[in-house]
Design an enzyme around this catalytic site. Structure first.
Site, PDB file in Angstrom:
ATOM      1  N   ILE A  26      24.354  31.745  27.358  1.00 26.39           N
ATOM      2  CA  ILE A  26      23.502  31.148  28.385  1.00 26.39           C
ATOM      3  C   ILE A  26      23.116  32.242  29.362  1.00 26.39           C
ATOM      4  O   ILE A  26      23.971  33.009  29.829  1.00 26.39           O
ATOM      5  CB  ILE A  26      24.197  29.961  29.083  1.00 26.39           C
ATOM      6  N   HIS A  36      56.799  45.861  35.967  1.00 28.58           N
ATOM      7  CA  HIS A  36      56.904  46.663  34.739  1.00 28.58           C
ATOM      8  C   HIS A  36      57.097  48.146  35.056  1.00 28.58           C
ATOM      9  O   HIS A  36      57.400  48.929  34.142  1.00 28.58           O
ATOM     10  CB  HIS A  36      55.641  46.501  33.893  1.00 28.58           C
ATOM     11  N   GLY A  85      56.298  51.992  35.608  1.00 24.49           N
ATOM     12  CA  GLY A  85      55.357  52.905  34.959  1.00 24.49           C
ATOM     13  C   GLY A  85      54.800  52.358  33.661  1.00 24.49           C
ATOM     14  O   GLY A  85      53.642  52.623  33.313  1.00 24.49           O
ATOM     15  N   GLU A 128      32.040  24.218  33.700  1.00 25.28           N
ATOM     16  CA  GLU A 128      32.167  25.656  33.490  1.00 25.28           C
ATOM     17  C   GLU A 128      33.254  26.237  34.381  1.00 25.28           C
ATOM     18  O   GLU A 128      34.086  27.038  33.943  1.00 25.28           O
ATOM     19  CB  GLU A 128      30.832  26.343  33.776  1.00 25.28           C
ATOM     20  N   PRO A 185      19.284  40.844  37.299  1.00 30.30           N
ATOM     21  CA  PRO A 185      19.673  42.015  38.085  1.00 30.30           C
ATOM     22  C   PRO A 185      19.677  41.771  39.591  1.00 30.30           C
ATOM     23  O   PRO A 185      20.489  42.354  40.316  1.00 30.30           O
ATOM     24  CB  PRO A 185      18.613  43.055  37.686  1.00 30.30           C
ATOM     25  N   GLN A 243      67.400  41.361  43.923  1.00 31.50           N
ATOM     26  CA  GLN A 243      66.900  40.251  44.729  1.00 31.50           C
ATOM     27  C   GLN A 243      65.377  40.264  44.842  1.00 31.50           C
ATOM     28  O   GLN A 243      64.731  39.213  44.773  1.00 31.50           O
ATOM     29  CB  GLN A 243      67.520  40.286  46.132  1.00 31.50           C
TER      30      GLN A 243
END
Length: 384
Positions: free
Chosen positions: A126, A341, A343, A245, A131, A282
């Protein structure tokens, strides 16, 4: 926590989706990222398993089932393996474009397009954004002028999901420039339409497997019977379908956030620092507690919104709330997960790193989250 949302049929559907994802999606994710395109075969394979075309009536080869909860199941299973690009491509057809083909088409148009969409042979897109016109739909400049039995379309669209692969593109264009918001219409443009061309495949920071493109129309000759809905009713048609949507985007964001939380929880339980699991600190426990609570609260609202959509009572404001909240939450969960996580969260081979890039656009498309707040605020203060 038992959400109480899904029934036996949904869980049976989940088992089929999970098998499909394991066989037809997960092994090819890296390939699709590298080629910056999801193979068209995925749509056909999904159709063969009854996973797409769910809302298409059975007489046109679909499932005849418009329960949004089935779509939520598929989003969750795709998110679990980090298949963001696949999820977006399929969602564009199933949740965003499909309602236009189902609700605004004549019987002849249904016979022409619905079987191909249900079978996965036809991929849809769609084209609203231009722009110089994004969330402001009334600012679009693309025009369509009647020329006998055809419309001549001129203009450009950008950021079009499925733009490279789409066989059918729903294009919003001004058919009466003097009529303002009542001068916009929707036209379906076939892949091989004379005067229709595709620009470059846009180079995005994330969602690398999803084809996003620029589209150009230079006196593109579109048959008059490709008009969707009412001439001049395009903006109304778009606005009527934006709540679905936006809920779809919220559902995808929630599923992605849930997946990111799961990857993070698993990682911090296994990863050790200073001789003990990262999960035992903690700060980690508090962060996980905050995210888990936020996810559960968000899911409850989105579940309620899904049931409201099924009942035909979802409001514009509640869809905006769901879209804004879930996409912001997705970014928060992924960001915190990446931090936990360490590095490794910055390494592309970890799904949390890809999710960090893939999810950033969620608060932008479908109407920016600032626009969502504007919609909610207008309703609160009684402004038009």
């Amino acid at each position: 926590m038992d959400r109480g949302l899904y029934e036996e049929d949904h869980e049976a559907f989940r088992a089929v989706v999970r098998t499909f994802v394991k066989r037809e999606v997960e092994p090819y994710l890296l390939k699709w990222e590298e080629q910056r395109l999801v193979d068209r075969a995925v749509w056909r394979a999904a159709s063969a398993q009854g996973l797409i075309g769910l809302a298409v009536p059975e007489e046109y080869g679909g499932g005849g089932e418009d329960d949004i909860r089935f779509r939520a199941v598929m989003m969750e299973e795709l998110a679990a393996v980090g298949a963001s690009s696949v999820q977006l491509g399929i969602s564009l057809t199933e949740d965003i474009a499909m309602p236009y083909f189902l609700e605004l088409t004549t019987q002849e148009q249904k016979r022409r397009w619905l079987p191909g969409l249900a079978s996965g042979e036809l991929i849809s897109a769609i084209a609203m954004t231009e722009p110089d016109a994004g969330s402001d739909l009334q600012g679009m400049r693309t025009t369509a002028v009647r020329d006998g039995d055809h419309w001549l379309i001129n203009g450009a669209k950008t950021f079009i999901t499925n733009g490279i692969q789409a066989d059918l593109v729903i294009v919003a264009a001004r058919t009466d420039p003097a009529a303002g918001s009542r001068g916009i219409s929707l036209l379906v443009v076939d892949r091989d339409t004379p005067g229709f061309s595709r620009g470059r495949k846009l180079d995005k920071i994330g969602l690398h497997g999803q084809d996003t493109a620029e589209l150009f129309f230079n006196d593109a000759r579109v048959p008059a019977d490709h008009l969707l809905g009412q001439e001049g009713g395009g903006l109304r048609h778009l606005l009527e379908r934006l709540p679905r949507e936006r809920l779809s985007i919220a559902m995808g964001a929630q599923a992605a956030a849930e997946a990111a939380f799961g990857w993070t929880l698993e990682y911090v339980k296994e990863r050790r620092a200073f001789g003990r699991p990262v999960a035992s600190f903690q700060n980690t426990a508090f962060t996980l507690a905050e995210l888990r609570t936020a996810l559960d609260v968000s899911q409850a609202f989105i579940d309620r919104a899904m049931l409201a959509l099924n009942a035909g009572t979802l409001t514009v404001q509640d869809a905006a709330k769901a879209k804004w909240w879930a996409t912001d939450l997705q970014q928060r969960v992924v960001d915190k997960g990446l931090q936990l996580h360490g590095g490794y969260g910055y390494m592309a081979e970890y799904p949390i790193a890809r999710a960090f890039l893939d999810g950033r656009v969620q608060s932008i498309y479908g109407g920016t989250n600032e626009i969502m707040k504007e919609i909610i605020g207008r309703q609160l203060i009684g402004s038009d």
